[in-house]
Design a protein around this motif. Structure first.
Motif, mmCIF file in Angstrom:
data_model
loop_
_atom_site.group_PDB
_atom_site.id
_atom_site.type_symbol
_atom_site.label_atom_id
_atom_site.label_comp_id
_atom_site.label_asym_id
_atom_site.label_seq_id
_atom_site.Cartn_x
_atom_site.Cartn_y
_atom_site.Cartn_z
ATOM 1 N N THR A 151 -7.170 10.180 -8.808
ATOM 2 C CA THR A 151 -5.948 9.746 -8.100
ATOM 3 C C THR A 151 -5.868 10.027 -6.643
ATOM 4 O OG1 THR A 151 -4.742 10.034 -10.384
ATOM 5 C CG2 THR A 151 -3.463 9.774 -8.437
ATOM 6 N N ARG A 152 -6.425 11.428 -6.482
ATOM 7 C CA ARG A 152 -6.483 11.956 -5.049
ATOM 8 C C ARG A 152 -7.536 10.766 -4.298
ATOM 9 N NH1 ARG A 152 -8.236 17.836 -4.314
ATOM 10 N NH2 ARG A 152 -10.206 16.948 -4.952
ATOM 11 N N LYS A 153 -8.468 10.401 -4.977
ATOM 12 C CA LYS A 153 -9.451 9.450 -4.379
ATOM 13 C C LYS A 153 -8.919 8.355 -3.886
ATOM 14 C CE LYS A 153 -14.220 8.260 -5.250
ATOM 15 N NZ LYS A 153 -15.339 8.419 -6.341
ATOM 16 N N PHE A 154 -8.226 7.817 -4.889
ATOM 17 C CA PHE A 154 -7.377 6.212 -4.866
ATOM 18 C C PHE A 154 -6.581 6.579 -3.540
ATOM 19 C CE2 PHE A 154 -3.427 3.992 -6.241
ATOM 20 C CZ PHE A 154 -4.408 2.587 -5.945
ATOM 21 N N VAL A 155 -5.571 7.684 -3.575
ATOM 22 C CA VAL A 155 -4.802 7.759 -2.356
ATOM 23 C C VAL A 155 -5.571 7.879 -0.984
ATOM 24 C CG1 VAL A 155 -3.359 9.463 -0.969
ATOM 25 C CG2 VAL A 155 -3.055 9.300 -3.572
ATOM 26 N N LYS A 156 -6.946 8.429 -1.034
ATOM 27 C CA LYS A 156 -7.564 8.181 0.252
ATOM 28 C C LYS A 156 -7.961 6.681 0.591
ATOM 29 C CE LYS A 156 -11.990 9.844 2.424
ATOM 30 N NZ LYS A 156 -11.993 8.578 3.356
ATOM 31 N N TYR A 157 -8.386 5.912 -0.484
ATOM 32 C CA TYR A 157 -8.701 4.581 -0.450
ATOM 33 C C TYR A 157 -7.475 3.843 0.179
ATOM 34 C CZ TYR A 157 -12.958 5.224 -3.210
ATOM 35 O OH TYR A 157 -14.043 5.358 -3.673
ATOM 36 N N LEU A 158 -6.243 4.259 -0.414
ATOM 37 C CA LEU A 158 -5.108 3.462 0.291
ATOM 38 C C LEU A 158 -4.809 3.908 1.657
ATOM 39 C CD1 LEU A 158 -2.468 4.094 -2.701
ATOM 40 C CD2 LEU A 158 -3.927 1.965 -1.942
ATOM 41 N N ASP A 159 -4.972 5.262 1.948
ATOM 42 C CA ASP A 159 -4.928 5.658 3.417
ATOM 43 C C ASP A 159 -5.965 4.768 4.382
ATOM 44 O OD1 ASP A 159 -3.636 7.318 5.302
ATOM 45 O OD2 ASP A 159 -5.543 8.499 5.328
ATOM 46 N N ASP A 160 -7.301 4.792 3.878
ATOM 47 C CA ASP A 160 -8.293 4.097 4.418
ATOM 48 C C ASP A 160 -7.702 2.566 4.942
ATOM 49 O OD1 ASP A 160 -9.633 6.345 4.767
ATOM 50 O OD2 ASP A 160 -11.144 5.771 3.351
ATOM 51 N N ILE A 174 0.557 -1.252 0.080
ATOM 52 C CA ILE A 174 0.032 -0.032 -0.071
ATOM 53 C C ILE A 174 0.817 1.236 -0.012
ATOM 54 C CG2 ILE A 174 -1.685 1.408 1.262
ATOM 55 C CD1 ILE A 174 -3.052 -1.513 2.413
ATOM 56 N N ILE A 175 1.937 1.238 0.917
ATOM 57 C CA ILE A 175 2.900 2.451 0.960
ATOM 58 C C ILE A 175 3.437 2.630 -0.437
ATOM 59 C CG2 ILE A 175 4.850 3.205 2.006
ATOM 60 C CD1 ILE A 175 3.843 2.415 4.664
ATOM 61 N N LYS A 176 3.814 1.684 -1.159
ATOM 62 C CA LYS A 176 4.594 1.810 -2.420
ATOM 63 C C LYS A 176 3.745 2.168 -3.477
ATOM 64 C CE LYS A 176 7.296 -0.851 -5.611
ATOM 65 N NZ LYS A 176 6.500 -0.790 -6.965
ATOM 66 N N LYS A 177 2.187 1.652 -3.573
ATOM 67 C CA LYS A 177 1.339 2.410 -4.404
ATOM 68 C C LYS A 177 0.893 3.768 -3.960
ATOM 69 C CE LYS A 177 -0.961 -1.758 -6.002
ATOM 70 N NZ LYS A 177 -0.757 -1.530 -7.576
ATOM 71 N N MET A 178 1.068 4.057 -2.779
ATOM 72 C CA MET A 178 0.671 5.571 -2.370
ATOM 73 C C MET A 178 1.739 6.518 -2.828
ATOM 74 S SD MET A 178 -0.403 6.988 1.528
ATOM 75 C CE MET A 178 -2.173 6.261 1.470
ATOM 76 N N GLU A 179 2.933 6.000 -2.647
ATOM 77 C CA GLU A 179 4.062 6.946 -3.095
ATOM 78 C C GLU A 179 3.849 7.164 -4.628
ATOM 79 O OE1 GLU A 179 7.426 4.658 -1.788
ATOM 80 O OE2 GLU A 179 7.424 5.708 0.155
ATOM 81 N N GLU A 180 3.799 5.975 -5.435
ATOM 82 C CA GLU A 180 3.370 6.427 -6.813
ATOM 83 C C GLU A 180 2.343 7.195 -7.203
ATOM 84 O OE1 GLU A 180 3.036 2.106 -8.206
ATOM 85 O OE2 GLU A 180 4.978 1.719 -7.876
#
Length: 133
Positions: A82-91, A27-33
């Motif tokens: 992409t911003r929404k995707f980052v929120k999903y990853l954060d969740d 998740i962290i790797k995907k979030m960084e990307e």
């Protein structure tokens, strides 16, 4: 650190702490990307807006202006997605922290490791996802 008592409706992750850390790394790797992509999109939007204000109405064809506006809109939509995707990853990271990660919110069953590797922010097992279609 003392463990909190779990509520009856709170689900506990079927994955071990070691497995949860494995998913955290994914998740962290995907979030960084995704955050890198957000920065690129934001820069693109900023440059596009600056260029739009620099052009004279007389030296710039209306069709070109329309195309540029459409490209800006597309970039903005991608930025929001992409911003929404980052929120999903954060969740998903929050679910790892509270040890509820990997449990389908519809069926209550374990979400397969392969599905979580492919879509680490998912909250649905493949069975629940297929039923929604």
């Amino acid at each position: 650190m003392a463990e909190k008592e779990t509520k009856n409706d709170e689900r506990v992750s079927p994955y071990s702490d070691k497995e949860l850390e494995y998913f955290r790394e994914i998740i962290i790797k995907k979030m960084e990307e995704a955050e890198e992509e957000l920065n690129t999109l934001q820069r693109t939007l900023r440059e596009s807006m600056e260029n739009a204000s620099d052009e004279s109405a007389y030296s710039y064809h209306m069709a070109d202006a329309g195309t540029d506006a459409q490209e800006r809109e597309k970039t903005y939509m991608l930025f929001n997605r992409t911003r929404k995707f980052v929120k999903y990853l954060d969740d998903a990271l929050k679910r790892i922290d509270n040890k509820t990660y990997g449990v389908c919110k519809v069926t209550g069953n374990k979400i397969s490791k392969g599905r979580l590797e492919a879509v680490p922010h998912t909250q649905l097992s493949i069975e629940a996802k297929l039923k929604r279609r």
